[in-house]
Design a protein around this motif. Structure first.
Motif, PDB file in Angstrom:
ATOM      1  N   ALA A  20       0.836  -1.208   0.000  1.00 48.97           N
ATOM      2  CA  ALA A  20       0.000   0.000   0.000  1.00 48.97           C
ATOM      3  C   ALA A  20       0.871   1.257   0.000  1.00 48.97           C
ATOM      4  CB  ALA A  20      -0.918  -0.011   1.220  1.00 48.97           C
ATOM      5  N   TYR A  21       1.907   1.256   0.823  1.00 51.30           N
ATOM      6  CA  TYR A  21       2.816   2.404   0.938  1.00 51.30           C
ATOM      7  C   TYR A  21       3.454   2.727  -0.407  1.00 51.30           C
ATOM      8  CZ  TYR A  21       7.084   4.879   2.510  1.00 51.30           C
ATOM      9  OH  TYR A  21       8.114   5.761   2.682  1.00 51.30           O
ATOM     10  N   HIS A  22       4.024   1.697  -1.036  1.00 51.88           N
ATOM     11  CA  HIS A  22       4.721   1.963  -2.300  1.00 51.88           C
ATOM     12  C   HIS A  22       3.741   2.234  -3.437  1.00 51.88           C
ATOM     13  CE1 HIS A  22       8.739   1.465  -0.796  1.00 51.88           C
ATOM     14  NE2 HIS A  22       8.425   0.309  -0.221  1.00 51.88           N
ATOM     15  N   VAL A  41      -3.475  -2.438  12.470  1.00 52.43           N
ATOM     16  CA  VAL A  41      -2.517  -3.125  11.598  1.00 52.43           C
ATOM     17  C   VAL A  41      -1.816  -4.256  12.352  1.00 52.43           C
ATOM     18  CG1 VAL A  41      -2.120  -1.040  10.226  1.00 52.43           C
ATOM     19  CG2 VAL A  41      -0.594  -1.558  12.160  1.00 52.43           C
ATOM     20  N   ALA A  42      -1.269  -5.215  11.578  1.00 56.18           N
ATOM     21  CA  ALA A  42      -0.369  -6.268  12.087  1.00 56.18           C
ATOM     22  C   ALA A  42      -0.994  -7.103  13.208  1.00 56.18           C
ATOM     23  CB  ALA A  42       0.955  -5.653  12.555  1.00 56.18           C
ATOM     24  N   GLN A  43      -2.284  -7.382  13.117  1.00 50.80           N
ATOM     25  CA  GLN A  43      -2.954  -8.165  14.162  1.00 50.80           C
ATOM     26  C   GLN A  43      -3.065  -9.644  13.813  1.00 50.80           C
ATOM     27  OE1 GLN A  43      -3.928  -6.600  17.250  1.00 50.80           O
ATOM     28  NE2 GLN A  43      -2.486  -5.270  16.161  1.00 50.80           N
ATOM     29  N   GLY A  44      -2.639 -10.017  12.613  1.00 50.29           N
ATOM     30  CA  GLY A  44      -2.693 -11.425  12.217  1.00 50.29           C
ATOM     31  C   GLY A  44      -1.354 -12.094  12.481  1.00 50.29           C
ATOM     32  N   ASN A  45      -0.835 -12.771  11.482  1.00 54.45           N
ATOM     33  CA  ASN A  45       0.398 -13.526  11.684  1.00 54.45           C
ATOM     34  C   ASN A  45       1.649 -12.656  11.714  1.00 54.45           C
ATOM     35  OD1 ASN A  45      -0.486 -16.307  11.994  1.00 54.45           O
ATOM     36  ND2 ASN A  45      -1.368 -16.006   9.954  1.00 54.45           N
ATOM     37  N   THR A  46       1.589 -11.452  11.154  1.00 49.88           N
ATOM     38  CA  THR A  46       2.740 -10.548  11.252  1.00 49.88           C
ATOM     39  C   THR A  46       3.077 -10.313  12.720  1.00 49.88           C
ATOM     40  OG1 THR A  46       2.350  -9.420   9.157  1.00 49.88           O
ATOM     41  CG2 THR A  46       3.502  -8.164  10.847  1.00 49.88           C
ATOM     42  N   ALA A 168       5.119  -1.935  10.732  1.00 53.90           N
ATOM     43  CA  ALA A 168       3.786  -1.834  10.129  1.00 53.90           C
ATOM     44  C   ALA A 168       3.243  -0.424  10.321  1.00 53.90           C
ATOM     45  CB  ALA A 168       2.849  -2.870  10.758  1.00 53.90           C
ATOM     46  N   GLY A 169       3.478   0.128  11.502  1.00 52.46           N
ATOM     47  CA  GLY A 169       3.019   1.485  11.791  1.00 52.46           C
ATOM     48  C   GLY A 169       3.655   2.508  10.858  1.00 52.46           C
ATOM     49  N   PHE A 170       4.951   2.351  10.578  1.00 52.72           N
ATOM     50  CA  PHE A 170       5.618   3.266   9.653  1.00 52.72           C
ATOM     51  C   PHE A 170       4.947   3.257   8.282  1.00 52.72           C
ATOM     52  CE2 PHE A 170       8.394   3.332   5.963  1.00 52.72           C
ATOM     53  CZ  PHE A 170       8.763   4.670   5.965  1.00 52.72           C
ATOM     54  N   TYR A 171       4.721   2.034   7.771  1.00 51.81           N
ATOM     55  CA  TYR A 171       4.097   1.937   6.432  1.00 51.81           C
ATOM     56  C   TYR A 171       2.675   2.484   6.445  1.00 51.81           C
ATOM     57  CZ  TYR A 171       7.897  -0.916   4.463  1.00 51.81           C
ATOM     58  OH  TYR A 171       9.101  -1.361   3.987  1.00 51.81           O
ATOM     59  N   PHE A 175       1.396   5.571   4.231  1.00 51.27           N
ATOM     60  CA  PHE A 175       0.285   5.355   3.299  1.00 51.27           C
ATOM     61  C   PHE A 175      -0.805   6.391   3.542  1.00 51.27           C
ATOM     62  CE2 PHE A 175      -3.833   2.964   2.736  1.00 51.27           C
ATOM     63  CZ  PHE A 175      -3.839   2.959   1.345  1.00 51.27           C
ATOM     64  N   ALA A 176      -1.138   6.588   4.818  1.00 52.80           N
ATOM     65  CA  ALA A 176      -2.205   7.541   5.156  1.00 52.80           C
ATOM     66  C   ALA A 176      -1.798   8.962   4.784  1.00 52.80           C
ATOM     67  CB  ALA A 176      -2.532   7.440   6.645  1.00 52.80           C
ATOM     68  N   LYS A 177      -0.542   9.318   5.063  1.00 57.34           N
ATOM     69  CA  LYS A 177      -0.076  10.676   4.727  1.00 57.34           C
ATOM     70  C   LYS A 177      -0.110  10.923   3.225  1.00 57.34           C
ATOM     71  CE  LYS A 177       2.891  11.511   8.665  1.00 57.34           C
ATOM     72  NZ  LYS A 177       4.139  10.870   9.084  1.00 57.34           N
ATOM     73  N   ALA A 178       0.115   9.851   2.450  1.00 64.44           N
ATOM     74  CA  ALA A 178       0.099  10.001   0.985  1.00 64.44           C
ATOM     75  C   ALA A 178      -1.329   9.996   0.440  1.00 64.44           C
ATOM     76  CB  ALA A 178       0.927   8.903   0.341  1.00 64.44           C
TER      77      ALA A 178
END
Lengths: 436, 436
Positions: A20-22, A41-46, A168-171, A175-178
């Motif tokens: 999403a970010y890229h 974010v990141a609540q599954g297997n990540t 995950a938070g960084f991405y 993504f949100a800022k973009a």
């Protein structure tokens, strides 16, 4: 009217978020949304993974995908001062003579591709890891379990741990800022298939019509429509792909982690090893048997112990949504993992287990490499378990290039990577042999 | 004491039976048993298939595997006088200019590999198939459905139909005569996994033990033990492989056949076409759209019509044991297949449907080629739907060679085939592009 986007990204794990970010950075004018059934974010297997990274692989493809991702994470933390919890503690593979010999061609290839490794011999290791058993002599237990001696080790200095939720938070922030949007607590129940040209007649799509994925249906609420759907559902790819007759090329297996107290002088000494890195922590240590490994988690005063077992471990084709159904097994630790671990590191014998949990390791059994493939308006990224984090940035860049119909992705640091290599139509990767 | 065999073959479809036949013929001193949940051979998808064969493929691998199998079947029927219901009626692919152009490289490769094809142009086809529509002009229906004109055709003379139950019977008889046993009405409920060396301690196999498949558990009755288990379960491979964590590399889709009366002068004339083969029957005809095809079944006074649709057709990961659950859809024939079929062959418009049925097409989505792979004591053969019959003999020979740890199989006619080519560890096949 259902909501319309240019791109829907399904899955807010590391693969979905890096994609999403890229995607959004490269195409700022496009309307994009990340959909996930969890509330964050990141609540599954990540979030359940061992969250380690390494650049040491036998496959050149893995080397370039991981090395450039690790460089990006180092850039984030060291240059941009974004805390992603990165600790370059290193990976230490303990081996006997035969294993060391078998590693030589891989090490040679790493050297020629600029991936640094260091070889340690037994005397050095005994000094660096006091208390480790390196020779089993006539031990019956060791013979029964087939435990190799420790004759040496391969050390990868550009390896370590990071915090998957911070990354995950960084991405997600980027993504949100973009301009990207999130739809949390939104469970995708199906991919919607429809004719490319809708005629308004009964029974569409007919076999003579061209079809495409035109959006996603939600368990609760209006469907979301999009020109492109990016599926980064990890262990759940089959759930959405099978109903539309697309092969997810993924099988999931339960993997377990055990957090063990580092109490007492020997355990604390091991945790705070000063010989491997400038942080003053033990490296991730991989034993010569059954992929048993441990890593220091200093902020918890613990080691996390795992075992990459293959046997008797069923594939889960479509996992339950409730990951709590996949429980770690105390008996497995006691009966299977601990006998191996404590044979090499006796200080673990009586160490208490603080916590244990399980996650799903979803991988591509063909070559142990991840994939990004396109099927008309659908882009699927996955098969990256045990790699989702360490190759996440590169995979995100490949997804963004596939979306833009570019033949090559430019990875962090400038390396070009031909995107068809990790597709399936003209797949052209070196299978990974150095699997933990 | 449970029964012990050298080899258990699971599945009495064509792949299992051809394997059993060649295994037992090559190793007459070994005790072998074919296990199947039905009460006789070929009661699963083998018996539901269109049971056609062709040697016309784009992939050299498919060419050699099919061509030598077809030669064996011809040898059976013509030289050994074993009736396998073989009719060399030929395959006729109708195409427009663009499709003919795209076929050229495949035809070139077939020529260089000794696979014969004949090209027909439109005027000849109009004469040979009176009543066929070759140009749609301004037809709105044809434009809406995107129907290509018929500008020519590729004909494969060494293609045709055979009777899968008779062929299965030949292999079963040969296997039994060579000493093989059958266990019918025996449902395999699980592959049994155990340690290579049993220690008699709790919790075996442990992660530090080597393991192997040591036999099969039956739903009803004592388990069967064996040194080698050959799995030829077709669409049901995943059911037995997932619990032991082996990837079956197979996905199944429902496919349907419609038996249509050949009544009236036009339909009977088409059925009894005299131009394509010495039998005086129409060939298998493949239309230029959506893989719609028909073949003559003269003994029933019918055509069998099918359509190799891709869209909206879900994958079935583990099919129901009761194949009656997969029903043919009258509406699908009327709404999807017939509009295409009757546009080219208007005599089908009012032809009654005598019968319809469905089966499961289980294939390897990677390259559309079958596989034979080994995992310790387990040999798996499959991914061959639409090919199980036409490549069955070759696959059986490959299985027998893998069992004997030979690097090459000798196919009928003497061609050598490297068995690792259709494994997964070092898979090296040309993906098939000429899929119906």
């Amino acid at each position: 009217m259902p909501a319309r986007y240019d791109v829907i990204i399904v899955g807010a794990g590391i693969t979905g978020l890096a994609s999403a970010y890229h995607l959004q950075k490269n195409s700022p004018d496009k309307r994009m949304v990340v959909v996930d059934r969890f509330g964050a974010v990141a609540q599954g297997n990540t979030g359940r993974s061992n969250s380690m990274f390494r650049n040491t692989f036998s496959s050149s493809d893995n080397q370039v995908l991981a090395d450039s991702s690790v460089d990006f994470y180092l850039h984030l933390q060291e240059e941009l001062k974004v805390d992603v919890g990165l600790q370059k503690i290193g990976y230490l593979w303990l081996m006997n003579e035969a294993q060391l010999r078998r590693s030589e061609p891989y090490l040679e290839k790493m050297r020629s591709n600029g991936v640094e490794t260091v070889l340690y011999e037994r005397p050095a290791l005994r000094r660096m890891l006091p208390g480790m058993v390196t020779e089993f002599g006539a031990s019956e237990d060791a013979r029964m379990m087939g435990l190799p001696d420790v004759d040496g080790a391969v050390f990868g200095p550009k390896c370590g741990r990071l915090d998957p939720e911070k990354l995950a938070g960084f991405y997600a922030d980027g993504f949100a800022k973009a301009g990207g949007k999130f739809a949390f607590n939104s469970e995708v129940s199906a991919l919607m298939i429809g004719p490319t040209k809708r005629l308004g007649i009964e029974g569409e799509p007919h076999v003579w019509q061209e079809t495409r994925i035109e959006g996603v249906a939600l368990s609760d609420g209006e469907p979301l429509l999009a020109d492109t759907v990016v599926l980064a559902g990890g262990a759940w790819l089959n759930e959405l792909l099978e109903p539309v007759g697309v092969d997810g090329h993924v099988k999931a297996k339960k993997r377990q982690l055990f957090s063990v107290y580092a109490k007492g002088q020997d355990m604390e000494g091991l945790l705070r090893s000063r010989e491997f890195n400038s942080i003053g922590l033990a490296p991730m240590v991989i034993l010569p048997k059954a992929g048993v490994h441990f890593k220091p988690v200093s902020e918890e005063g613990c080691f996390w112990v795992g075992c990459e077992d293959e046997i008797n471990r069923q594939f889960v084709n479509i996992p339950d949504h409730d990951l709590e159904k996949y429980q770690a097994e105390a008996e497995y630790y006691q009966r299977d993992v601990l006998p191996i671990l404590s044979a090499y590191f006796p200080m673990f014998r009586d160490a208490g287990v603080k916590a244990m949990w399980a996650g799903l390791y979803a991988y591509n059994t063909l070559d142990n490499l991840p994939f990004v493939f396109r099927n008309h308006s659908l882009i699927v990224a996955g098969g990256d378990s045990g790699s989702g984090i360490m190759k996440g940035d590169s995979l995100g860049r490949v997804v963004a290039s596939v979306y833009r119909e570019e033949k090559e992705a430019t990875l962090y640091g400038g390396a070009k990577y031909k995107v068809s290599k990790i597709g399936f139509e003209r797949r052209d990767v070196e299978p990974e042999a150095w699997v933990i």
